[in-house]
Design an enzyme around this catalytic site. Structure first.
Site, PDB file in Angstrom:
ATOM      1  CD1 TRP A  58       1.949  -3.467  -8.192  1.00  0.00           C
ATOM      2  CD2 TRP A  58       2.792  -2.418  -6.411  1.00  0.00           C
ATOM      3  NE1 TRP A  58       2.759  -2.468  -8.652  1.00  0.00           N
ATOM      4  CE2 TRP A  58       3.291  -1.793  -7.565  1.00  0.00           C
ATOM      5  CE3 TRP A  58       3.173  -1.910  -5.185  1.00  0.00           C
ATOM      6  CZ2 TRP A  58       4.166  -0.723  -7.546  1.00  0.00           C
ATOM      7  CZ3 TRP A  58       4.050  -0.827  -5.138  1.00  0.00           C
ATOM      8  CH2 TRP A  58       4.542  -0.233  -6.305  1.00  0.00           C
ATOM      9  CG  ASP A  76      -7.434   1.322  -4.156  1.00  0.00           C
ATOM     10  OD1 ASP A  76      -6.273   1.328  -4.636  1.00  0.00           O
ATOM     11  OD2 ASP A  76      -8.338   2.125  -4.525  1.00  0.00           O
ATOM     12  CG  ASP A 117       1.465   1.798  -7.733  1.00  0.00           C
ATOM     13  OD1 ASP A 117       2.125   2.788  -8.112  1.00  0.00           O
ATOM     14  OD2 ASP A 117       0.935   0.990  -8.511  1.00  0.00           O
ATOM     15  CE  LYS A 157       1.947   5.980  -8.681  1.00  0.00           C
ATOM     16  NZ  LYS A 157       1.106   5.237  -9.631  1.00  0.00           N
TER      17      LYS A 157
END
Ligand SMILES: C[S@@+](CC[C@H](N)C(=O)[O-])C[C@H]1O[C@@H](n2cnc3c(N)ncnc32)[C@H](O)[C@@H]1O
Length: 828
Positions: A58, A76, A117, A157
């Site tokens: 992304w 992350d 996400d 998401k």
């Protein structure tokens, strides 16, 4: 035959292959590409935060699509390999440490887009995950509320689960537009969907429970029955398959109507009870007794209350309305604090809603204010633009342009004297009688400063659109001007007319100002001299001319005529128009001011007539001619008796001319007719295209007579019957050639007649031969066919070396013609 490999979920699908091909780290890249294709948020973003970004596809897409020099931060649990133009770090998005690191990277910036996400069971650090998907989404929303700029976009998401709806509800409170979508690259087998939330409302205070998973996803004990569905959609009945609720084994339930009035949840009663009762118990309920006696409790209401289970939507509405009315009568309409446990739930929501509502109202007010300012600004710009165009078209003397030409005194200038002039304070000011001069100046300066501050505001999209529209319309007109002669003529006529009207008001002002100045000068001229003020007040005459120039023209008129276009016209012809005016000057010796504008001339004449000066003029045709535009041009069009040769071409004009000639109308009437409700419409700030279109339809319909229509028809018929120039020329050429031939013939026959060696009979025979030879027409030479190739390709006019008649053809045509000839020959 190639065997297609299938790993779990058919991983090697087309998106996987495409991602490999394009160098994206994961097939997920296409999900973002497709979401962005639909909503287009990346192109508009300059700062982006990607939560749960590993392996980084992304971020790759964002770096590709977002403007250069954008700030992209990705985080992350798993490490992310470096990506050009992207800052990445390893952290858990649910921790304060992560929040602090993001803040460090963002400094004072706010994100235009926050992406999420995350999937707890996919990460490499799966063991660390303590949240489920919806909770992770809520955590990311928490971060988004902290870092997102107002109006920003949040993409998350989520999986369709029982938590989906509460999450969506929260998102709806914080964003103006919330849409759930599944991009094509998301596997059908996957329950994932993406929620795209646009227009972050950025509320100042967010109820912490909105972002607390325990509050948002709290399981409600027992589950509430859907009473709304029962009341609002009673026609759709669902069978109850759950059996009886615990402790609730009664089929027929009744409740006092007064309870329905007092309850805070009327829908629940309507949905779960069978009857609203008016039955009084022995000790009696006063509220119920009062309710029973109220005129609002009609027979229809009673009927509805008797059996709630058979009611439809309309009846339920009736009951709810009745309840509100009764509550008003009983003074219950003010909101009561709800029962404690409910209050806790509702209060949070209400406070949030209230705050949002206030914010929305404030925003709306702000928007209104901005729109108003922009409108004013646009109006001003439009005015200036028009002035410049008019200047470029030589329709205006330079001094008419406000700011640019009149320096510091121009419109929009720091010391805008135009305002003073308009309010007619100029004269008093110049005579030193205006004590509050500094205030006016300060005010003018303040206004100007305000205006410049507004000007500093960047133009909105709306403004841009307006300007584009104007430019396109300008281009359209130019194209039309080039192609359409009629349009050219029409435009010229229209512009001339416009000029007249502008002039009229300008002229009036100038005149009234001038007359005032004159009167006051008479009284106070000495004062002026004493105080050493310039005679014309603060409006310094840059041309060094006083109110009237030497040639008798007003300052404005002489500036107008000093333009290049009038250079070749002698002064005499210009003055002609004025002399005409001066002839009508009253006998009392007041000097008639030069009227540079025809409409003004007409007005002047009108006022003279009103004063009782020569009423005979009324009957004269010239006076009616409101269109006395250019007298220097009109001079050529005068008839031998000195009258202007007017070509009447419309039935309306013919009718008017007839009425004037027969005395049915006077010039007064004609002028009066010229003033109608549309004549003084305020056109300021309206776009040109709109005015042009309006102009096509806003003319009053003038009456025409049958006779006038017939006369014009006849005139047009005669006009159309006239041969066109080319035919006329060809006919003249033919006539000339015939005359030449005759002349030759005459000479030859004279010579024959004078020949003494011939007998009379021989002479007669020879002349006869000559005549019959002359009668014979020369066979017409067929046109030579010239093939358009080589040197002759694309040649304009006669090709080189070709004499006589010719036709330029292509090779194919020449061949075909030859073939046709051959065929015809063969047939013979
Ligand atoms: C589907 S992947 C994201 C793919 C990514 N959008 C891309 O385009 O490459 C989900 C990621 O969420 C991360 N994740 C899950 N829980 C997290 C958490 N609490 N904090 C940070 N990342 C988390 C996982 O490590 C995993 O890499």
């Amino acid at each position: 035959m190639a065997i297609q490999k299938k790993h779990g979920k058919g991983r090697l699908d087309k998106w996987y292959k495409l991602a490999k091909e394009k160098g994206y780290r994961a097939r997920a890249a296409f999900k973002l590409i497709q979401l962005n294709k639909k909503y287009g948020f990346l192109e508009k973003s300059k700062v982006l935060l990607d939560l749960c970004a590993a392996p980084g596809s992304w971020c790759q897409v964002a770096a590709e699509v977002m403007p250069v020099n954008s700030l992209i931060v990705g985080v992350d649990l798993a490490p992310i390999k470096p990506i050009p133009r992207v800052i990445t770090f390893q952290s858990d998005i649910t921790t304060d440490k992560c929040r602090a690191t993001i803040r460090q990277h963002f400094k004072t910036w706010k994100a235009d887009t926050v992406l999420h996400d995350g999937a707890p069971n996919v990460g490499t650090a799966w063991a660390q995950d303590s949240f489920n998907q919806a909770e992770l989404a809520l955590q990311s929303l928490k971060l988004a509320t902290e870092f997102l700029a107002e109006g920003g976009t949040f993409v998350t998401k989520v999986f369709r689960s029982k938590d989906y709806n509460p999450l969506l509800w929260v998102l709806n409170q914080l964003f103006t537009k919330v849409e759930a979508t599944k991009p094509p690259s998301s596997r059908n087998v996957s329950a994932e969907i993406f929620v795209v939330c646009r227009g972050y409302k950025a509320p100042k205070h967010i109820d912490p429970r909105f972002l607390d998973p325990r509050s948002v996803f709290a399981e409600l004990a027992g589950g509430t029955p859907n009473n709304e569905a029962k009341v609002y959609n009673p026609e759709v009945k669902k069978r109850k398959r759950d059996g009886y609720e615990e402790g609730d084994y009664i089929q027929f339930k009744e409740i006092a109507a007064s309870d329905f009035i007092q309850t805070s949840d009327p829908i629940a009663i309507l949905g779960s009870y069978n009857k609203l009762s008016f039955h009084q118990s022995p000790n009696g309920d006063i509220a119920l007794a009062a309710l029973d006696k109220l005129p609002e409790t009609t027979a229809e209401i009673r009927e509805c209350c008797a059996d709630l289970k058979v009611l439809g939507r309309k009846e339920f509405k009736l009951l709810l309305k009745w309840r509100l009315k009764v509550r008003d009568i009983f003074g219950l309409s003010q909101k009561k604090a709800a029962a404690p446990e409910v209050a806790e739930e509702v209060a949070g929501v209400e406070s949030m809603d209230e705050e949002l509502r206030i914010q929305e109202e404030l925003q709306a007010m702000k928007d209104n204010e901005n729109a108003k300012r922009k409108r004013e600004k646009r109006k001003e710009n439009e005015q200036k633009r028009r002035e410049i165009i008019r200047m470029q078209l030589n329709m205006m003397a330079p001094m008419d342009i406000g700011m640019e030409e009149s320096g510091p005194m121009g419109e929009g200038a720091m010391f805008s004297l135009k305002t003073i002039d308009k309010s007619n304070g100029m004269n008093r000011f110049s005579r030193g009688k205006m004590i509050t001069v500094p205030n006016t100046e300060t005010k003018a300066a303040e206004e100007t400063l305000d205006a410049s501050a507004e000007a500093a505001e960047s133009d909105s999209e709306e403004d841009l659109l307006e300007t584009e529209l104007d430019a396109m319309y300008e281009q359209y007109r130019e194209r039309k001007l080039e192609a359409d002669t009629k349009y050219r003529a029409k435009k010229a006529r229209k512009e001339h007319k416009d000029d007249e009207w502008e002039g009229l008001s300008g002229g009036e002002d100038a005149d009234s100002d001038a007359s005032e100045l004159k009167e006051e000068d008479d009284d106070d001229s000495s004062d002026d001299e004493d105080e050493g003020l310039p005679k014309n007040g603060l409006l310094t005459d840059l041309d060094g001319q006083a109110g009237e120039s030497q040639d008798g023209l007003s300052r404005k008129a002489s500036a107008f005529f000093s333009q290049d276009i009038f250079k070749e016209i002698t002064g005499g012809s210009l003055l002609g128009a004025e002399e005409e005016d001066q002839e009508t000057a009253p006998a009392n010796g007041t000097k008639a001011r030069t009227s540079e504008l025809p409409a003004q001339k007409t007005m002047q004449k009108l006022s003279l007539q009103d004063d009782g000066v020569d009423s005979e003029d009324d009957q004269e045709f010239e006076v009616v001619r409101g269109e006395e535009e250019d007298d220097w041009e009109e001079k050529d069009k005068r008839r031998s008796d000195g009258r202007i040769d007017i070509d009447i071409v419309t039935a309306e004009a013919m009718t008017l001319a007839h009425q004037l000639a027969t005395g049915q109308k006077t010039s007064h009437d004609a002028i009066d007719d010229g003033f109608n409700k549309r004549a003084f419409r305020d056109k300021d700030g309206l776009p040109e295209w709109f005015l042009d279109d309006e102009g096509k339809h806003d003319k009053p319909q003038k009456p025409i007579t049958k006779a006038a229509a017939a006369a014009i028809k006849e005139k047009l018929r005669a006009f159309n019957a006239r041969p066109i120039k080319k035919v006329r020329e060809a006919k003249a050429r033919k006539k000339f050639k015939t005359a030449q031939k005759l002349e030759k013939l005459k000479k030859k026959s004279d010579m024959l007649a004078a020949d003494e060696g011939m007998t009379e009979k021989e002479k007669a025979e020879s002349i006869q031969k000559l005549l019959s030879k002359a009668k014979k027409q020369k066979p017409r030479q067929p046109a030579k066919l010239v093939v358009a190739r080589g040197l002759n390709k694309g040649v304009k006019g006669r090709p080189k070396g070709v004499k006589g008649r010719y036709r330029i053809v292509d090779a194919r045509m020449k061949k075909e013609l030859r073939a046709q000839k051959r065929i015809q020959k063969r047939k013979k």
